[in-house]
Design a protein around this motif. Structure first.
Motif, PDB file in Angstrom:
ATOM      1  N   ALA A 170       0.880  -1.162   0.000  1.00 37.96           N
ATOM      2  CA  ALA A 170       0.000   0.000   0.000  1.00 37.96           C
ATOM      3  C   ALA A 170       0.921   1.216   0.000  1.00 37.96           C
ATOM      4  O   ALA A 170       1.530   1.538   1.025  1.00 37.96           O
ATOM      5  CB  ALA A 170      -0.925   0.000   1.209  1.00 37.96           C
ATOM      6  N   VAL A 171       1.062   1.849  -1.146  1.00 38.76           N
ATOM      7  CA  VAL A 171       2.071   2.889  -1.345  1.00 38.76           C
ATOM      8  C   VAL A 171       1.482   4.262  -1.030  1.00 38.76           C
ATOM      9  O   VAL A 171       0.515   4.702  -1.667  1.00 38.76           O
ATOM     10  CB  VAL A 171       2.617   2.858  -2.783  1.00 38.76           C
ATOM     11  CG1 VAL A 171       3.679   3.941  -2.971  1.00 38.76           C
ATOM     12  CG2 VAL A 171       3.193   1.483  -3.104  1.00 38.76           C
ATOM     13  N   ALA A 172       2.085   4.941  -0.048  1.00 34.16           N
ATOM     14  CA  ALA A 172       1.666   6.293   0.316  1.00 34.16           C
ATOM     15  C   ALA A 172       2.345   7.283  -0.616  1.00 34.16           C
ATOM     16  O   ALA A 172       3.575   7.297  -0.727  1.00 34.16           O
ATOM     17  CB  ALA A 172       2.034   6.589   1.763  1.00 34.16           C
ATOM     18  N   ALA A 173       1.559   8.115  -1.273  1.00 35.92           N
ATOM     19  CA  ALA A 173       2.147   9.033  -2.253  1.00 35.92           C
ATOM     20  C   ALA A 173       1.158  10.140  -2.589  1.00 35.92           C
ATOM     21  O   ALA A 173      -0.054   9.907  -2.633  1.00 35.92           O
ATOM     22  CB  ALA A 173       2.513   8.286  -3.527  1.00 35.92           C
ATOM     23  N   THR A 174       1.707  11.337  -2.831  1.00 37.41           N
ATOM     24  CA  THR A 174       0.907  12.439  -3.361  1.00 37.41           C
ATOM     25  C   THR A 174       1.587  13.096  -4.563  1.00 37.41           C
ATOM     26  O   THR A 174       0.917  13.714  -5.372  1.00 37.41           O
ATOM     27  CB  THR A 174       0.654  13.513  -2.286  1.00 37.41           C
ATOM     28  OG1 THR A 174       1.913  13.953  -1.748  1.00 37.41           O
ATOM     29  CG2 THR A 174      -0.212  12.959  -1.156  1.00 37.41           C
ATOM     30  N   GLY A 175       2.911  12.967  -4.657  1.00 37.19           N
ATOM     31  CA  GLY A 175       3.641  13.557  -5.775  1.00 37.19           C
ATOM     32  C   GLY A 175       3.698  12.633  -6.974  1.00 37.19           C
ATOM     33  O   GLY A 175       3.375  11.442  -6.890  1.00 37.19           O
ATOM     34  N   PRO A 176       4.142  13.155  -8.122  1.00 38.17           N
ATOM     35  CA  PRO A 176       4.119  12.367  -9.354  1.00 38.17           C
ATOM     36  C   PRO A 176       4.999  11.129  -9.313  1.00 38.17           C
ATOM     37  O   PRO A 176       4.613  10.074  -9.824  1.00 38.17           O
ATOM     38  CB  PRO A 176       4.580  13.358 -10.429  1.00 38.17           C
ATOM     39  CG  PRO A 176       5.253  14.479  -9.684  1.00 38.17           C
ATOM     40  CD  PRO A 176       4.583  14.541  -8.363  1.00 38.17           C
ATOM     41  N   ARG A 177       6.175  11.216  -8.702  1.00 36.14           N
ATOM     42  CA  ARG A 177       7.053  10.052  -8.679  1.00 36.14           C
ATOM     43  C   ARG A 177       6.491   8.956  -7.785  1.00 36.14           C
ATOM     44  O   ARG A 177       6.520   7.768  -8.120  1.00 36.14           O
ATOM     45  CB  ARG A 177       8.449  10.465  -8.235  1.00 36.14           C
ATOM     46  CG  ARG A 177       9.140  11.408  -9.215  1.00 36.14           C
ATOM     47  CD  ARG A 177      10.462  11.913  -8.688  1.00 36.14           C
ATOM     48  NE  ARG A 177      11.455  10.845  -8.580  1.00 36.14           N
ATOM     49  CZ  ARG A 177      12.675  11.031  -8.097  1.00 36.14           C
ATOM     50  NH1 ARG A 177      13.043  12.232  -7.668  1.00 36.14           N
ATOM     51  NH2 ARG A 177      13.525  10.035  -8.038  1.00 36.14           N
ATOM     52  N   GLY A 178       5.963   9.352  -6.636  1.00 37.77           N
ATOM     53  CA  GLY A 178       5.342   8.380  -5.753  1.00 37.77           C
ATOM     54  C   GLY A 178       4.100   7.759  -6.374  1.00 37.77           C
ATOM     55  O   GLY A 178       3.849   6.552  -6.223  1.00 37.77           O
ATOM     56  N   MET A 179       3.316   8.575  -7.072  1.00 39.80           N
ATOM     57  CA  MET A 179       2.131   8.048  -7.739  1.00 39.80           C
ATOM     58  C   MET A 179       2.509   6.988  -8.775  1.00 39.80           C
ATOM     59  O   MET A 179       1.826   5.965  -8.910  1.00 39.80           O
ATOM     60  CB  MET A 179       1.367   9.180  -8.427  1.00 39.80           C
ATOM     61  CG  MET A 179       0.701  10.157  -7.485  1.00 39.80           C
ATOM     62  SD  MET A 179      -0.803   9.503  -6.767  1.00 39.80           S
ATOM     63  CE  MET A 179      -1.555  11.012  -6.141  1.00 39.80           C
ATOM     64  N   ARG A 180       3.600   7.222  -9.486  1.00 42.66           N
ATOM     65  CA  ARG A 180       4.036   6.227 -10.476  1.00 42.66           C
ATOM     66  C   ARG A 180       4.457   4.923  -9.803  1.00 42.66           C
ATOM     67  O   ARG A 180       4.193   3.833 -10.325  1.00 42.66           O
ATOM     68  CB  ARG A 180       5.181   6.800 -11.330  1.00 42.66           C
ATOM     69  CG  ARG A 180       4.725   7.860 -12.325  1.00 42.66           C
ATOM     70  CD  ARG A 180       5.793   8.146 -13.363  1.00 42.66           C
ATOM     71  NE  ARG A 180       6.973   8.781 -12.807  1.00 42.66           N
ATOM     72  CZ  ARG A 180       7.124  10.093 -12.693  1.00 42.66           C
ATOM     73  NH1 ARG A 180       6.154  10.924 -13.081  1.00 42.66           N
ATOM     74  NH2 ARG A 180       8.234  10.603 -12.184  1.00 42.66           N
ATOM     75  N   LEU A 181       5.107   5.039  -8.646  1.00 45.73           N
ATOM     76  CA  LEU A 181       5.471   3.823  -7.912  1.00 45.73           C
ATOM     77  C   LEU A 181       4.225   3.079  -7.444  1.00 45.73           C
ATOM     78  O   LEU A 181       4.163   1.844  -7.506  1.00 45.73           O
ATOM     79  CB  LEU A 181       6.352   4.172  -6.709  1.00 45.73           C
ATOM     80  CG  LEU A 181       7.789   4.582  -7.005  1.00 45.73           C
ATOM     81  CD1 LEU A 181       8.456   5.081  -5.736  1.00 45.73           C
ATOM     82  CD2 LEU A 181       8.586   3.420  -7.590  1.00 45.73           C
ATOM     83  N   ALA A 182       3.234   3.827  -6.960  1.00 39.27           N
ATOM     84  CA  ALA A 182       1.984   3.194  -6.538  1.00 39.27           C
ATOM     85  C   ALA A 182       1.318   2.499  -7.712  1.00 39.27           C
ATOM     86  O   ALA A 182       0.808   1.372  -7.580  1.00 39.27           O
ATOM     87  CB  ALA A 182       1.056   4.229  -5.926  1.00 39.27           C
ATOM     88  N   ALA A 183       1.322   3.150  -8.859  1.00 35.02           N
ATOM     89  CA  ALA A 183       0.680   2.574 -10.038  1.00 35.02           C
ATOM     90  C   ALA A 183       1.396   1.322 -10.515  1.00 35.02           C
ATOM     91  O   ALA A 183       0.759   0.364 -10.980  1.00 35.02           O
ATOM     92  CB  ALA A 183       0.634   3.609 -11.154  1.00 35.02           C
ATOM     93  N   ALA A 229      -8.806   1.047 -11.070  1.00 36.70           N
ATOM     94  CA  ALA A 229      -9.765   0.362 -10.205  1.00 36.70           C
ATOM     95  C   ALA A 229      -9.149  -0.864  -9.547  1.00 36.70           C
ATOM     96  O   ALA A 229      -9.695  -1.387  -8.564  1.00 36.70           O
ATOM     97  CB  ALA A 229     -10.999  -0.038 -11.001  1.00 36.70           C
ATOM     98  N   GLU A 230      -8.021  -1.334 -10.055  1.00 34.81           N
ATOM     99  CA  GLU A 230      -7.346  -2.479  -9.445  1.00 34.81           C
ATOM    100  C   GLU A 230      -6.727  -2.125  -8.103  1.00 34.81           C
ATOM    101  O   GLU A 230      -6.475  -3.019  -7.293  1.00 34.81           O
ATOM    102  CB  GLU A 230      -6.237  -2.994 -10.374  1.00 34.81           C
ATOM    103  CG  GLU A 230      -6.720  -3.577 -11.687  1.00 34.81           C
ATOM    104  CD  GLU A 230      -5.566  -3.997 -12.575  1.00 34.81           C
ATOM    105  OE1 GLU A 230      -5.830  -4.461 -13.686  1.00 34.81           O
ATOM    106  OE2 GLU A 230      -4.398  -3.858 -12.148  1.00 34.81           O
TER     107      GLU A 230
END
Length: 298
Positions: A170-183, A229-230
Motif C-alpha cells: 500500500a504505497v503512500a504518495a501524493t507527488g508524481p514520482r510516488g504516484m508512479r510507484l503506486a501505479a 480500479a485495481e
C-alpha cells in the motif's frame, strides 16, 4: 468501503495485546501500526515499541484480521533486512500482512542514524530505488543488484511470502514520482489528504484536493496501461480539516465516509482512541462506528 484502525505501539504487550484482540472482535478489516523509532510530541517522550515485533505478536493473538504498517519508510530501513523480516511476519500471520510504505519525512527518524535529513528530492530518489528492490526481494529466490543507495548480493529469501507473488504493498504518495510507484508496484494507494489544508482549510477544500489526488493516480495508472480500479484507495483519517469530527457520532462518520467513497476510496483507517492526545475520541462511539458504520456503508 472497508473500515480499519491504526493502533499506535505505545503499550507494553501485557496491555497492548488486549487492544489488538478487541480490534478483531469489533470487526475491523485491518489493524495497522506506525513504523517509527519514535514519533511526534507527546509520543516522543513516552513508550514506543517497534512495529514489526508488535505486528508479529499481534499475529499470534488474532486470527483473521489483516495486519500491517502504515507506513514503513527508508528513513531507517534497508530493503534486504526488511524483506527478510516481512517474509517471516507473513509466515507467522498466515498471509495476513500488508506493507504500507512511503518515502518518509523529516521527523525524528530522519536523523536517528546520524545522517543529515534528506531533502524531498533525496527522499524521492531513495524511495524510487527502495520499492523496486524490495519487490524483487519478496518475489525472487535470489537477488543481486547494485544501486546508488541500496544493493543486494546473492540475497536469498526462501521460501518467499505466504501470499503470492508477494504480500501487498500500500504505497503512500501524493507527488508524481510516488504516484508512479503506486501505479506500478502497489496493490493499494494511501493518502492523508493535503497537509497544506490541515490548519486552515475546509472539509470541502479537502475533498476537492483528494479528488485531484485520485485523478492523478488514475493518470499514472493509465500511463502504465493499468486500470486504476485495481488499486485499493486508503484514506488515513485524522489529518484532514475535519479532524476528529467524523468520530463524534455514527451518522457523522457515515457522512464523512460516504463523501470519500464517492471519490473512489475503498478503505478508511481510523486511529484507536488515545485519551489526552489528538487521537482522543469517545470509546463507546468509536466502537459503535466500528460495528455499525461499515455495514451501513456496504
Amino acid at each position: 468501503m472497508r473500515l480499519s484502525t491504526v493502533i499506535l505501539p505505545i503499550q507494553r504487550w501485557s496491555e497492548g495485546k488486549q487492544v489488538w484482540r478487541h480490534a478483531e472482535e469489533l470487526g475491523f478489516h485491518a489493524a495497522y501500526t506506525y513504523d517509527h523509532l519514535s514519533w511526534r510530541v507527546p509520543f516522543r517522550d513516552g513508550p514506543w515499541f517497534g512495529a514489526l515485533p508488535t505486528l508479529t505478536a499481534a499475529a499470534t493473538v488474532t486470527q483473521s484480521m489483516r495486519l500491517g504498517t502504515l507506513v514503513t519508510s527508508p528513513n531507517f530501513r534497508h530493503p534486504v533486512t526488511l524483506a527478510k523480516e516481512l517474509i517471516s511476519l507473513d509466515d507467522v500471520s498466515g498471509g495476513r500482512i500488508t506493507l504500507g510504505i512511503g518515502a518518509g519525512g523529516s521527523g525524528f527518524d530522519a536523523t536517528a542514524l546520524g545522517q543529515e535529513p534528506w531533502t524531498p528530492r533525496e527522499r524521492a530518489d531513495r524511495f524510487g530505488e527502495f520499492v523496486p528492490l524490495l519487490d524483487r526481494l519478496l518475489t525472487e529466490g535470489s537477488v543481486s543488484q547494485r544501486g546508488s543507495f541500496y544493493s543486494a548480493t546473492e540475497v536469498r529469501n526462501l521460501p518467499g511470502c505466504v501470499q503470492r507473488p508477494r504480500l501487498p504493498f500500500a504505497v503512500a504518495a501524493t507527488g508524481p514520482r510516488g504516484m508512479r510507484l503506486a501505479a506500478r508496484y502497489g496493490q493499494a494507494w494511501v493518502t492523508t489528504g493535503d497537509p497544506k489544508l490541515y490548519e486552515t482549510g475546509t472539509p470541502e477544500q479537502s475533498v476537492a484536493a483528494l479528488r485531484g489526488q485520485v485523478e492523478r493516480l488514475g493518470e499514472a495508472c493509465a500511463d502504465l496501461g493499468r486500470d486504476a480500479a485495481e488499486l485499493g484507495k486508503v484514506l488515513l483519517h485524522g489529518f484532514t480539516p475535519d479532524r476528529n469530527g467524523p468520530l463524534e457520532s455514527v451518522e457523522a462518520f457515515v457522512d464523512f465516509a460516504g463523501r470519500h467513497r464517492e471519490l473512489g476510496f475503498t478503505e478508511i483507517a481510523v486511529h484507536w482512541p488515545i485519551p489526552g492526545t489528538g487521537f482522543a475520541a469517545d470509546r463507546a462511539v468509536f466502537e459503535r462506528i466500528a460495528t455499525e458504520a461499515a455495514a451501513r456503508l456496504g
